[in-house]
Enzyme design. Structure first.
Site, short mmCIF file in Angstrom:
data_model
loop_
_atom_site.label_atom_id
_atom_site.label_comp_id
_atom_site.label_asym_id
_atom_site.label_seq_id
_atom_site.Cartn_x
_atom_site.Cartn_y
_atom_site.Cartn_z
N GLU A 1 4.09 -3.36 2.74
CA GLU A 1 3.01 -2.37 2.78
C GLU A 1 2.63 -2.00 1.35
O GLU A 1 3.50 -1.67 0.53
CB GLU A 1 3.46 -1.13 3.55
CG GLU A 1 2.40 -0.05 3.59
CD GLU A 1 2.40 0.78 4.85
OE1 GLU A 1 3.36 0.68 5.63
OE2 GLU A 1 1.43 1.53 5.06
N ARG A 2 1.34 -2.10 1.07
CA ARG A 2 0.81 -1.80 -0.27
C ARG A 2 1.41 -2.71 -1.35
O ARG A 2 1.49 -2.33 -2.51
CB ARG A 2 1.03 -0.34 -0.67
CG ARG A 2 0.58 0.65 0.35
CD ARG A 2 -0.88 0.48 0.67
NE ARG A 2 -1.29 1.38 1.73
CZ ARG A 2 -2.45 1.27 2.40
NH1 ARG A 2 -3.29 0.30 2.10
NH2 ARG A 2 -2.75 2.12 3.33
N TRP B 1 -15.12 9.67 2.40
CA TRP B 1 -14.25 10.82 2.55
C TRP B 1 -14.76 12.02 1.75
O TRP B 1 -14.08 12.48 0.83
CB TRP B 1 -12.84 10.46 2.04
CG TRP B 1 -11.96 9.81 3.05
CD1 TRP B 1 -12.11 9.83 4.40
CD2 TRP B 1 -10.78 9.04 2.79
NE1 TRP B 1 -11.10 9.13 5.00
CE2 TRP B 1 -10.27 8.64 4.04
CE3 TRP B 1 -10.10 8.68 1.63
CZ2 TRP B 1 -9.12 7.88 4.15
CZ3 TRP B 1 -8.95 7.93 1.74
CH2 TRP B 1 -8.47 7.53 2.98
N HIS C 1 -9.96 10.05 -4.00
CA HIS C 1 -10.29 9.28 -2.80
C HIS C 1 -11.75 8.86 -2.75
O HIS C 1 -12.45 9.09 -1.76
CB HIS C 1 -9.98 10.11 -1.55
CG HIS C 1 -8.60 9.83 -1.00
ND1 HIS C 1 -8.14 8.57 -0.78
CD2 HIS C 1 -7.60 10.67 -0.63
CE1 HIS C 1 -6.90 8.64 -0.30
NE2 HIS C 1 -6.54 9.90 -0.21
N GLU D 1 8.77 10.79 -6.43
CA GLU D 1 8.39 9.46 -5.94
C GLU D 1 7.10 9.01 -6.63
O GLU D 1 6.09 9.71 -6.60
CB GLU D 1 8.19 9.52 -4.42
CG GLU D 1 7.75 8.21 -3.80
CD GLU D 1 7.53 8.29 -2.28
OE1 GLU D 1 8.40 8.83 -1.57
OE2 GLU D 1 6.49 7.81 -1.81
N GLU E 1 1.70 10.79 9.32
CA GLU E 1 0.97 9.58 9.69
C GLU E 1 1.56 8.91 10.94
O GLU E 1 1.81 7.71 10.96
CB GLU E 1 0.94 8.60 8.51
CG GLU E 1 0.24 9.19 7.30
CD GLU E 1 0.13 8.24 6.11
OE1 GLU E 1 0.99 7.35 5.97
OE2 GLU E 1 -0.81 8.40 5.32
N ASP F 1 -1.97 11.90 -2.79
CA ASP F 1 -1.47 10.58 -2.42
C ASP F 1 -1.69 9.53 -3.50
O ASP F 1 -2.59 8.70 -3.38
CB ASP F 1 -2.16 10.11 -1.13
CG ASP F 1 -1.53 8.84 -0.60
OD1 ASP F 1 -0.40 8.54 -1.00
OD2 ASP F 1 -2.18 8.16 0.21
N GLU G 1 -1.64 0.84 -5.56
CA GLU G 1 -2.45 1.00 -4.35
C GLU G 1 -3.86 1.47 -4.66
O GLU G 1 -4.83 0.93 -4.15
CB GLU G 1 -1.76 1.98 -3.39
CG GLU G 1 -2.61 2.29 -2.18
CD GLU G 1 -1.92 3.18 -1.15
OE1 GLU G 1 -0.74 3.52 -1.34
OE2 GLU G 1 -2.57 3.51 -0.14
N LYS H 1 10.70 9.24 6.55
CA LYS H 1 9.32 9.75 6.58
C LYS H 1 9.16 10.39 7.95
O LYS H 1 9.19 9.71 8.97
CB LYS H 1 8.35 8.60 6.41
CG LYS H 1 6.88 8.95 6.65
CD LYS H 1 5.97 7.78 6.31
CE LYS H 1 4.51 8.09 6.60
NZ LYS H 1 3.62 7.01 6.16
N ASN I 1 7.38 3.36 6.98
CA ASN I 1 6.81 3.24 8.33
C ASN I 1 7.67 2.20 9.03
O ASN I 1 7.67 1.03 8.65
CB ASN I 1 5.35 2.78 8.27
CG ASN I 1 4.48 3.81 7.56
OD1 ASN I 1 4.62 5.01 7.79
ND2 ASN I 1 3.62 3.35 6.67
N ARG J 1 -3.76 18.71 2.78
CA ARG J 1 -2.38 18.23 2.66
C ARG J 1 -1.68 18.81 1.43
O ARG J 1 -0.46 18.99 1.41
CB ARG J 1 -2.38 16.71 2.59
CG ARG J 1 -1.08 16.10 3.00
CD ARG J 1 -1.06 14.61 2.72
NE ARG J 1 -2.22 13.93 3.23
CZ ARG J 1 -2.76 12.85 2.66
NH1 ARG J 1 -2.25 12.36 1.56
NH2 ARG J 1 -3.82 12.26 3.18
C1 BDP Z 1 -0.15 6.19 1.57
C2 BDP Z 1 -0.25 4.75 1.92
C3 BDP Z 1 0.43 4.41 3.22
C4 BDP Z 1 1.84 4.97 3.20
C5 BDP Z 1 1.82 6.44 2.93
C6 BDP Z 1 3.20 7.02 2.69
O1 BDP Z 1 -1.63 4.44 2.01
O2 BDP Z 1 0.42 3.02 3.34
O3 BDP Z 1 2.46 4.72 4.41
O4 BDP Z 1 1.11 6.70 1.75
O5 BDP Z 1 3.51 7.27 1.53
O6 BDP Z 1 -0.37 6.20 0.21
O7 BDP Z 1 3.95 7.21 3.62
#
Ligand code: BDP
Length: 682
Positions: free
Chosen positions: A169-170, A554, A534, A402, A308, A380, A408, A304, A211, A351
């Site tokens: 992912e990413r 957005w 964004h 983190e 999401e 983010d 990304e 996590k 995830n 957020r």
């Molecule tokens: C966002 C990403 C997504 C991640 C999420 C995370 O787009 O893919 O799952 O953060 O940090 O930046 O959990």
């Protein structure tokens, strides 16, 4: 040696020129290193590879003190090696941080000895990599005295690996290097990755994505391996994890797993995952016992939760402290840590505000082996964000910061964007957690169990990163996790010298200049440099694009209207302690780079130098583009400083970056321009 299909990054051991080789060979041909642990094996192997490459012949290894030679290298702990005990003061070594090391020269029974020593095997690995760096960068080994120790305890890579589809992912460096369907069979590339991480001081890796289930969103590919991350803790999968873990442990890197909070239901057959249910806790205890039995170095878990779509304690009306502490109790007998992410979605529309509302009331209520893992910014991983208020608010909780090593939102593997200067800004931020002069760097360093965590940027690509210069990001991450006050320009210099060993000093300076110009450039053309967020395309596919300019997607994040631009985040500003809150709250003293993050301002509002907001945004976009044009131009002069492949690959990336920066400038300027000029309505 890795084959042509795998770049060696900064662990490049090309043969040194004859002129300097003779002396180095005399000093380092004979190596005395005990064979006591897997880590000693890693030390020997790296020296065989490193010295073998640099010298053109492998070193000679000794199992006992080489009394017949007049120069040698001794690597070990004073308690285990008489030579080392005779050459250094044992007390100095025990006083070192666990992961620290000491390189020194001494005379032993008439022989000149170069000693690499440390209180732990992991420290010996770091010391060995340091010795090899000295040789790679052609520094003198005469009378050296180097003592180095990390300032931050936990330095983790988070590999957002998705076992069910062979991807990351990413991750923009190609497919996943982890072949879950082939494990427990191992690949050479796993070792190479462990070497890269250990060489910059990383001491932990989370092996799978935060995830942990296979998302069913549109655009999903067919899976190539049926395992979901959540199931890696199941008995059937532990041997695969154990095999991978053994490679990393050998380099002093503790393995961790991301878990799914609802695993007792998903993996087990309980009907609840309520953290206050004793059966749930017993289930986790049994799981961790089983994992640790097969993976003794297991470091713990990353979670996590309530974010999401991931399950969490809110599903049971429990707090995040109740959720984290339940796991912490189950892990405590195994010396394990729960890294609990603060990236939480709940009732609040913003957020940024949410995180403080969720976690501040819980400060002081987390178990000792819980580390709250907080993204550097409140939103983010945007190109530039203020530092999260949680670092100021949580004064009685163990914290980790983190960061995204992967790009990304900063051009992925196409744009050059060196994150070192961004991280420098983050770590230098004065949190006021303990009154004035509480920079984030000092907070993380002074904390028992404090951490710096990075989302990895590597993949199967020959370059590892999809872009050779992105290697500087992984390198800098490790170096800054080791010492968050380290200078990113000096780090870039060290990285460039090792990565392009044949470049002339001028060439190295140009590469460093390009890297140092790159983050400010991306911030300028992707955001206009006043704190907007964004502005990139999201889309509905599972892996949102986050690359192309699409500010219309957005509006709630950047607040463009016909009246003005930016978002009023006074509520968020108020979360910070004074005087930070006052500074951010007042548009007159808010730092310009965050003005529109905290405030909605008219287009013709004036800035300190009299220019309007709109003029500055437009100019910054242009300045960003010009910086990239300059970077491209500067790179053109580097032909001949490296192999053709890396030169061309990077030149192509820079050409594309210029095209994209043009698109960004044009799209953003016309977007807010239409609102400001009245041709677009809200
Ligand atoms: C966002 C990403 C997504 C991640 C999420 C995370 O787009 O893919 O799952 O953060 O940090 O930046 O959990």
């Amino acid at each position: 040696m890795p084959g042509a299909s795998s770049d060696e990054c900064w662990l490049r051991y090309d043969r040194l020129p004859d002129a300097i080789l003779r002396q180095y060979r005399q000093q380092c041909h004979h190596i005395y290193v005990a064979e006591r642990s897997p880590q000693h094996g890693a030390v020997r192997e790296e020296l065989r590879r490193g010295l073998g490459g640099l010298f053109g012949e492998p070193p000679h290894f000794w199992q006992h003190p080489p009394r017949s030679v007049d120069r040698f290298v001794a690597i070990g702990h004073p308690d285990h090696m008489e030579v080392v005990a005779d050459c250094v003061d044992r007390v100095d070594i025990t006083r070192l941080d666990d992961d620290g090391y000491h390189l020194t020269t001494a005379t032993w029974q008439g022989a000149e000895v170069l000693v690499v020593t440390a209180p732990t095997d992991r420290g010996l690995i770091y010391g060995t990599f340091r010795l090899l760096e000295l040789l790679q960068t052609r520094q003198s080994l005469d009378s050296i005295q180097i003592i180095d120790e990390p300032r931050v305890e936990d330095r983790l890579i988070n590999q957002w690996d998705e076992p069910f589809r062979g991807s990351v992912e990413r991750g923009y460096g190609g497919e996943s290097i982890f072949r879950w369907d082939e494990l427990p069979n191992l690949r050479e590339r796993y070792t190479d990755y462990a070497r890269l991480l250990a060489s910059v001081g990383i001491n932990g890796i989370v092996l799978n994505d935060v995830n942990t289930t296979r998302p069913g969103r549109p655009g999903d590919l067919d899976h190539i391996c049926a395992i979901e991350g959540a199931h890696l803790i199941a008995d059937a999968q532990i041997p695969k994890v154990a095999a991978l873990a053994s490679v990393f442990s050998r380099y002093g890197i503790r393995p961790y797993l991301s878990i799914n909070f609802a695993a007792p239901m998903l993996v087990g057959d309980l009907e609840t995952a309520d953290p206050c249910d004793p059966d749930v806790e017993a289930w986790w205890e049994e799981r961790f016992d089983s994992v640790v039995e097969q993976i003794p170095a297991f470091g713990g878990v990353l979670v996590k939760a309530d974010s999401e779509g991931e399950p969490g304690p809110f599903d049971y009306d429990r707090s995040h402290a109740e959720g984290a502490n339940m796991l912490a109790r189950a892990l405590a007998p195994h010396d394990g840590t729960v890294f609990w992410r603060a990236f939480v979605y709940h009732d609040h529309a913003d957020r940024a505000v949410q995180a403080g509302e969720t976690f501040e009331p819980l400060d002081g209520r987390f178990a000792d082996n819980v580390t709250l893992q907080i993204k550097n910014g409140p939103i983010d991983f945007q190109p530039r964000e203020p530092v999260s208020s949680l670092f100021s608010l949580m004064t009685d909780t163990t914290l980790a910061c983190e960061l995204q090593v992967t790009q990304e939102y900063t051009g992925q593997s196409t744009h050059i964007c060196y994150h070192g200067p961004m991280w420098e800004e983050v770590f230098a931020f004065d949190t006021y957690a303990d009154g004035p002069t509480s920079p984030l760097s000092g907070r993380l360093a002074g904390m028992d169990g404090g951490g710096i965590v990075g989302v990895s940027n590597i993949g199967e690509d020959r370059s590892w990163f999809g872009n050779y210069l992105a290697g500087a990001n992984l390198y800098a991450f490790g170096r800054m996790a080791w010492n968050p006050e380290a200078d990113p320009s000096a780090i870039a210099q060290r990285w460039a010298r090792r990565t392009f060993p044949n470049a002339r000093p001028d060439g190295i300076s140009s590469i460093v200049d390009i890297l140092m110009a790159s983050w400010p450039a991306v911030v300028d053309y992707e955001t206009g440099g006043l704190g907007l967020l964004h502005l990139m395309y999201n889309g509905s596919a599972r892996l949102e694009n986050h690359y192309d300019p699409a500010p219309e997607e957005w509006p709630e994040y950047h607040g463009v209207t016909s009246e003005g631009i930016g978002v009023d985040r006074t509520a968020y500003a108020n979360q910070y302690p004074e005087p930070i809150a006052a500074r951010y709250r007042d548009p007159q003293c808010c730092p310009e780079e965050f003005l529109l993050f905290f405030h909605h301002r008219p287009y013709d509002a004036t800035l300190a130098d009299g220019e309007t907001v709109r003029e500055r945004l437009d100019e910054n976009c242009q300045r960003g583009l010009e910086r990239v044009q300059w970077m491209r131009h500067e790179w053109e002069d580097l032909a001949g400083e490296m192999d053709e492949h890396r030169y061309r690959h990077t030149a192509d990336r820079l050409a594309e970056q210029v095209t994209q920066a043009n698109r960004w400038r044009d799209t953003l300027r016309s977007y807010w321009g239409e609102f400001a000029d009245g041709s677009s309505v809200d």
